[in-house]
Design an enzyme around this catalytic site. Structure first.
Site, short mmCIF file in Angstrom:
data_model
loop_
_atom_site.label_atom_id
_atom_site.label_comp_id
_atom_site.label_asym_id
_atom_site.label_seq_id
_atom_site.Cartn_x
_atom_site.Cartn_y
_atom_site.Cartn_z
N HIS A 169 0.83 -1.21 0.00
CA HIS A 169 0.00 0.00 0.00
C HIS A 169 0.87 1.26 0.00
CE1 HIS A 169 -2.97 2.84 2.09
NE2 HIS A 169 -3.23 2.80 0.81
N ASN A 172 -4.86 4.50 7.26
CA ASN A 172 -6.18 4.95 6.80
C ASN A 172 -7.27 5.05 7.86
OD1 ASN A 172 -5.60 5.81 4.27
ND2 ASN A 172 -6.07 3.90 3.25
N1 CAA Z 1 4.06 13.51 -8.33
C1 CAA Z 1 5.39 13.56 -8.27
N2 CAA Z 1 6.08 14.44 -7.50
C2 CAA Z 1 5.35 15.34 -6.81
C3 CAA Z 1 3.95 15.38 -6.85
C4 CAA Z 1 3.29 14.42 -7.65
N3 CAA Z 1 1.97 14.35 -7.74
N4 CAA Z 1 3.53 16.38 -6.04
C5 CAA Z 1 4.62 16.97 -5.53
N5 CAA Z 1 5.72 16.33 -5.99
C6 CAA Z 1 7.10 16.60 -5.64
C7 CAA Z 1 7.55 17.91 -6.20
O1 CAA Z 1 8.03 17.78 -7.53
C8 CAA Z 1 8.66 18.30 -5.24
O2 CAA Z 1 9.83 17.56 -5.57
P1 CAA Z 1 11.33 18.14 -5.38
O3 CAA Z 1 11.45 18.46 -3.92
O4 CAA Z 1 12.18 17.02 -5.83
O5 CAA Z 1 11.42 19.34 -6.24
C9 CAA Z 1 8.14 17.77 -3.89
O6 CAA Z 1 7.19 16.75 -4.21
C10 CAA Z 1 7.47 18.83 -3.07
O7 CAA Z 1 6.41 19.36 -3.85
P2 CAA Z 1 5.96 20.89 -3.86
O8 CAA Z 1 7.13 21.76 -3.45
O9 CAA Z 1 5.28 21.19 -5.15
O10 CAA Z 1 4.79 20.95 -2.85
P3 CAA Z 1 4.75 20.80 -1.30
O11 CAA Z 1 6.03 21.11 -0.62
O12 CAA Z 1 3.54 21.54 -0.94
O13 CAA Z 1 4.50 19.23 -1.08
C11 CAA Z 1 3.17 17.28 -0.92
C12 CAA Z 1 3.46 18.56 -1.72
C13 CAA Z 1 4.39 16.37 -0.94
C14 CAA Z 1 2.01 16.60 -1.60
C15 CAA Z 1 2.86 17.68 0.58
O14 CAA Z 1 1.86 18.67 0.60
C16 CAA Z 1 2.41 16.52 1.43
O15 CAA Z 1 3.20 15.78 1.98
N6 CAA Z 1 1.08 16.37 1.59
C17 CAA Z 1 0.46 15.28 2.33
C18 CAA Z 1 0.09 14.18 1.35
C19 CAA Z 1 -0.52 12.99 2.03
O16 CAA Z 1 -1.00 13.03 3.14
N7 CAA Z 1 -0.52 11.86 1.31
C20 CAA Z 1 -1.15 10.64 1.79
C21 CAA Z 1 -2.58 10.57 1.37
S1 CAA Z 1 -3.35 9.12 1.95
C22 CAA Z 1 -3.04 7.96 0.80
O17 CAA Z 1 -2.52 8.19 -0.23
C23 CAA Z 1 -3.44 6.58 1.19
C24 CAA Z 1 -4.76 6.19 0.80
O18 CAA Z 1 -5.01 4.99 0.69
C25 CAA Z 1 -5.85 7.14 0.62
#
Ligand code: CAA
Length: 499
Positions: free
Chosen positions: A134, A184
């Site tokens: 996951h 989750n």
């Molecule tokens: N794909 C690839 N890379 C991505 C991306 C994507 N969709 N979104 C962001 N990135 C990368 C960026 O390119 C950047 O990389 P570098 O540092 O190498 O340049 C890095 O991530 C940071 O991105 P940003 O600076 O644009 O944005 P940010 O600092 O605001 O971070 C985030 C974005 C990483 C999404 C951050 O907001 C975060 O950690 N959010 C929480 C996300 C979360 O909780 N995820 C779990 C969800 S639950 C789940 O998925 C499980 C389920 O079963 C539902």
């Protein structure tokens, strides 16, 4: 890689980036084209940021091949990862076909978020080779992978998958096949609760997300995160959690269901709680655009302590440093009456005790670091005038803080949203589901939390969290807010969850 949606394209990208050959399978040409486009876009972003060269990208793309049908694609694979929609019948059909097409030693892994891996395994001829893998969204970024074993799995399968996860530069945690695994049940209950707060008009979408980011220090607000995960996916996960674990925390908020039914599934649809245009994000609800009309900060305020003497002293110095006069009651002349508020105590009583309750606004400062508040929660009673709210928002801006408005209910906004989440984490420890350290690691690596929920709980203080939850329970009668007995024990003993 079976399924090239949001998760599948991200997982295919990581595997190809690690040097592995990846065969991708989708149900039709359109879905395949969309998935490959997302994969290209993600690699292009990495190139634009200087993380990859054009040559690297070309090599990664060269390792990815689209197969003509599931059986042809899976036949030679060492590992199949399934990431189709969160639907048991669909997944069973995919596993049935894989079972016939793959070698007996091929590991079949599902990226399911909440469905029974055991049920999928039991429907195959070689259930011992079926496991869960996951990933978290965005898969290329989030470091956690939950490796799920069933009662039918030999230990070797989970070890092999954990080794692969480490080779991909991520951290595995090995978990049993319980609905939602570790992350989750915690995450979705919290996200669902945030939707309920929006749905009942407790706060605006912008304020809910701001309370989570500026007030708690989380990387994204819950509504923005739901848009990222997908409202349809989130709804399916909640339904699975509700069916297996019960309890009102997993009953999907009606608004979540309506938006998903309307096809407003979040980022992938261009609209969920917010609207997504190419470069910008807008609130999808009109209420956020009229929030806090510009207003002049008051020149003098009356500050009522209401039992929060240290807070009132800090506020006094911060406000006077910003050039605003602070008077103590009963001062007759003031543009605004501020009540130094604490989340387990009602502001209304202090407001009623002053001459013009309509001019009274509670103020409660919060932030991820207790010593450096980042956000002012402006607590409004049903008597508070809009002009007083505007003046308080202008004052907050003048003292360098963001602000949100919140009703005069226990917990105000940030604590009302987060303390039940901390309580859920305490319950998970209490029930022996996972250790406090593992829960904290999972939430930090899977969801980007700066601190895990149990460390947060310890830092705030179990007694404080207990007091607010008890007040929330007393005022709402909602059994979801009943404090975990283990939380009450830590509060009584003055001990911490994390040693
Ligand atoms: N794909 C690839 N890379 C991505 C991306 C994507 N969709 N979104 C962001 N990135 C990368 C960026 O390119 C950047 O990389 P570098 O540092 O190498 O340049 C890095 O991530 C940071 O991105 P940003 O600076 O644009 O944005 P940010 O600092 O605001 O971070 C985030 C974005 C990483 C999404 C951050 O907001 C975060 O950690 N959010 C929480 C996300 C979360 O909780 N995820 C779990 C969800 S639950 C789940 O998925 C499980 C389920 O079963 C539902």
């Amino acid at each position: 890689m079976v399924g090239l949606g949001t998760m599948g394209s991200g997982i295919a990208e990581i595997l190809a980036r690690s040097g592995r050959s990846v065969v991708v399978v989708e149900a039709n040409d359109n879905a395949l084209a969309r998935g490959l486009a997302a994969l290209h876009a993600s690699l292009d972003k990495a190139v634009a940021r200087g993380r990859l060269t054009h040559a690297d990208k070309a090599q990664i793309i060269a390792r990815i091949r689209a197969a003509d049908g599931l059986a042809a694609g899976a036949a030679g694979a060492d590992l199949v990862i399934e990431a189709v929609a969160e639907n048991m019948e669909l997944k069973r059909a995919v596993f049935g076909e894989l079972d016939l097409a793959c070698r007996p030693d091929t590991i079949l892994a599902t990226n399911t978020s909440s469905l029974s891996v055991t049920a999928l395994a039991a429907g195959t001829r070689h259930p011992d080779r079926v496991a869960g893998l996951h990933f978290f969204n965005p898969a290329p970024v989030m470091k956690l992978v939950e490796v799920v074993s069933t009662v039918l799995s030999p230990p070797g399968t989970a070890e092999t998958l954990a080794g692969l996860v480490r080779a991909l530069g991520k951290t595995p945690i090995q978990v049993g096949d319980r609905a939602g695994f570790v992350v989750n049940p915690l995450l979705l209950a919290y996200l669902n609760h945030a939707v309920r707060l929006l749905d009942v008009g407790y706060a605006t979408s912008g304020d809910i997300d701001k309370a989570a980011t500026s007030g708690v220090g989380l990387p994204m607000g819950p509504l923005a995160l739901l848009d990222l995960i997908g409202l349809d996916t989130s709804l399916s996960i909640l339904e699975a959690l509700q069916a297996e674990l019960g309890g009102s925390r997993f009953t999907p908020a009606p608004l979540l269901r309506r938006l998903a039914e309307a096809g407003l599934t979040g980022r992938k649809a261009g609209r969920g709680f917010y609207e997504y245009q190419r470069q910008s994000v807008h609130a999808a609800r009109a209420d956020d655009t009229v929030h806090h009309m510009a207003s002049q900060p008051p020149s003098t305020v009356v500050l009522i302590e209401d039992g929060a003497a240290p807070l009132a002293a800090d506020l006094t110095s911060t406000i006077t440093e910003a050039g605003i006069g602070v008077a103590r009651p009963p001062a007759a002349e003031a543009d605004l009456i501020l009540v130094a508020a604490t989340p387990a105590r009602r502001v209304l009583d202090a407001a009623l005790a002053c001459q013009s309750p309509g001019d009274a606004v509670g103020i409660h400062l919060v932030g991820p670091h207790a010593a450096r508040p980042a956000l002012a929660e402006l607590v409004i009673t049903h008597l508070t005038k809009a002009s007083a709210v505007d003046a308080a928002a202008a004052l907050a801006a003048k003292i360098g803080l963001e602000s949100v408005t919140t009703p005069d209910r226990p917990g105000f906004l940030a604590a009302a949203m987060i303390y039940p989440h901390l309580n859920d984490a305490a319950t998970m420890v209490q029930d022996g589901y996972a250790s406090a350290a593992d829960i904290d690691t999972a939430m930090m690596l899977g969801c980007g939390y700066p601190r895990g929920p149990l460390e947060m709980l310890d830092d705030i203080g179990p007694a404080v969290v207990l007091g607010v939850l008890s007040a929330m329970h007393a005022s709402s009668g909602d059994p979801a807010f009943v404090p975990a007995p283990l939380l009450a024990e830590h509060a009584a003993a003055g001990t911490r969850f994390r040693c």
